[in-house]
Design a protein around this motif. Sequence first.
Motif, PDB file in Angstrom:
ATOM      1  N   PRO A   1       0.852  -1.034   0.218  1.00 57.94           N
ATOM      2  CA  PRO A   1       0.247  -0.151  -0.065  1.00 57.94           C
ATOM      3  C   PRO A   1       0.783   1.435  -0.250  1.00 57.94           C
ATOM      4  O   PRO A   1       0.451   1.933  -0.459  1.00 57.94           O
ATOM      5  CB  PRO A   1      -0.865  -0.156   1.364  1.00 57.94           C
ATOM      6  CG  PRO A   1      -1.099  -1.377   1.796  1.00 57.94           C
ATOM      7  CD  PRO A   1       0.881  -1.726   0.642  1.00 57.94           C
ATOM      8  N   ALA A   2       2.176   1.196   0.296  1.00 58.35           N
ATOM      9  CA  ALA A   2       2.678   2.321   0.118  1.00 58.35           C
ATOM     10  C   ALA A   2       3.530   2.543  -1.127  1.00 58.35           C
ATOM     11  O   ALA A   2       3.189   3.837  -1.221  1.00 58.35           O
ATOM     12  CB  ALA A   2       3.916   2.288   1.522  1.00 58.35           C
ATOM     13  N   VAL A   3       3.916   1.058  -1.585  1.00 56.59           N
ATOM     14  CA  VAL A   3       4.613   1.950  -3.243  1.00 56.59           C
ATOM     15  C   VAL A   3       3.531   1.637  -3.302  1.00 56.59           C
ATOM     16  O   VAL A   3       3.294   3.407  -4.394  1.00 56.59           O
ATOM     17  CB  VAL A   3       5.173   0.595  -3.296  1.00 56.59           C
ATOM     18  CG1 VAL A   3       5.518   0.937  -4.986  1.00 56.59           C
ATOM     19  CG2 VAL A   3       5.983   0.364  -2.469  1.00 56.59           C
TER      20      VAL A   3
ATOM     21  N   LEU B   1       3.390   5.802  -5.962  1.00 56.73           N
ATOM     22  CA  LEU B   1       3.350   6.069  -7.354  1.00 56.73           C
ATOM     23  C   LEU B   1       1.631   6.832  -7.385  1.00 56.73           C
ATOM     24  O   LEU B   1       2.062   7.619  -8.703  1.00 56.73           O
ATOM     25  CB  LEU B   1       2.888   4.433  -8.021  1.00 56.73           C
ATOM     26  CG  LEU B   1       4.370   3.325  -7.735  1.00 56.73           C
ATOM     27  CD1 LEU B   1       3.237   1.936  -8.059  1.00 56.73           C
ATOM     28  CD2 LEU B   1       5.459   4.034  -8.636  1.00 56.73           C
ATOM     29  N   ASP B   2       0.875   7.047  -6.523  1.00 60.85           N
ATOM     30  CA  ASP B   2      -0.430   7.986  -7.121  1.00 60.85           C
ATOM     31  C   ASP B   2       0.206   9.485  -6.795  1.00 60.85           C
ATOM     32  O   ASP B   2      -0.675  10.049  -6.476  1.00 60.85           O
ATOM     33  CB  ASP B   2      -1.555   7.431  -5.679  1.00 60.85           C
ATOM     34  CG  ASP B   2      -2.478   6.523  -6.648  1.00 60.85           C
ATOM     35  OD1 ASP B   2      -2.060   6.266  -7.482  1.00 60.85           O
ATOM     36  OD2 ASP B   2      -2.538   6.013  -5.669  1.00 60.85           O
TER      37      ASP B   2
ATOM     38  N   VAL C   1       6.489  10.117   1.236  1.00 59.82           N
ATOM     39  CA  VAL C   1       7.008   9.467   1.922  1.00 59.82           C
ATOM     40  C   VAL C   1       5.891   9.105   3.558  1.00 59.82           C
ATOM     41  O   VAL C   1       5.179   8.245   2.991  1.00 59.82           O
ATOM     42  CB  VAL C   1       8.059   9.590   2.390  1.00 59.82           C
ATOM     43  CG1 VAL C   1       8.815   8.205   2.899  1.00 59.82           C
ATOM     44  CG2 VAL C   1       9.271   9.247   0.760  1.00 59.82           C
ATOM     45  N   THR C   2       6.180  10.510   3.882  1.00 61.90           N
ATOM     46  CA  THR C   2       5.102  10.488   4.977  1.00 61.90           C
ATOM     47  C   THR C   2       3.897  10.191   5.029  1.00 61.90           C
ATOM     48  O   THR C   2       3.297   8.812   6.035  1.00 61.90           O
ATOM     49  CB  THR C   2       5.569  11.591   6.290  1.00 61.90           C
ATOM     50  OG1 THR C   2       4.661  11.905   5.081  1.00 61.90           O
ATOM     51  CG2 THR C   2       6.576  12.021   6.656  1.00 61.90           C
ATOM     52  N   GLU C   3       2.585  10.407   4.112  1.00 63.58           N
ATOM     53  CA  GLU C   3       1.804   9.856   3.358  1.00 63.58           C
ATOM     54  C   GLU C   3       1.432   8.931   3.056  1.00 63.58           C
ATOM     55  O   GLU C   3       0.273   8.033   3.869  1.00 63.58           O
ATOM     56  CB  GLU C   3       0.759  11.125   3.135  1.00 63.58           C
ATOM     57  CG  GLU C   3       0.955  12.830   3.580  1.00 63.58           C
ATOM     58  CD  GLU C   3       0.512  13.341   1.937  1.00 63.58           C
ATOM     59  OE1 GLU C   3      -0.568  14.686   2.479  1.00 63.58           O
ATOM     60  OE2 GLU C   3       0.752  12.818   1.017  1.00 63.58           O
TER      61      GLU C   3
END
Length: 159
Positions: free
Chosen positions: A93-95, A99-100, A104-106
């Motif tokens: 989900p972080a990756v 990509l969206d 990085v923090t969000e």
Amino acid sequence: MTTTASSPSTVRLAVGAWTAAVAAGAAESVLAVTHAVRQDQFGPSLWADVGLRLVVYSVALALTVHFARGRRWARTALTVLLTGVGLASLVVPAVMSLLDGQSVTEALSGETGRIAWAFVAVRLLHIACVVVASVAMYTPSANRHFARSAKPATLPAHP
């Protein structure tokens, strides 16, 4: 956790790292609940998430105890459930968020503001612990340890 004196250091490292990963996951849960309460966003879905995490972390700790006791099936279960499924649930989900176009923090926290940095730090610790534990479980010394524990006991020969 109970490892024996004969357990190699890599097995003890894996046990410590799995335990730390569970603690980091619990800390993430506390941060998420604290943030939700402050935002007045607590409700049934939040408590369902907390319940699910409680089950997952309880199972993870139980598997870690069995792993520490030399159970090969626990090593396999930790690999499939926590390294495979669990790590994917932390990273994918972080990756996708990165990509969206999220920061990085969000992407790592799903939050903004001060709590985001705390969440990112704990999440990165969580991921690092899972990686360390996963690698340590399959070092040559750990492989030898689990191969020994799989051998059937031999009965003494009768005179």
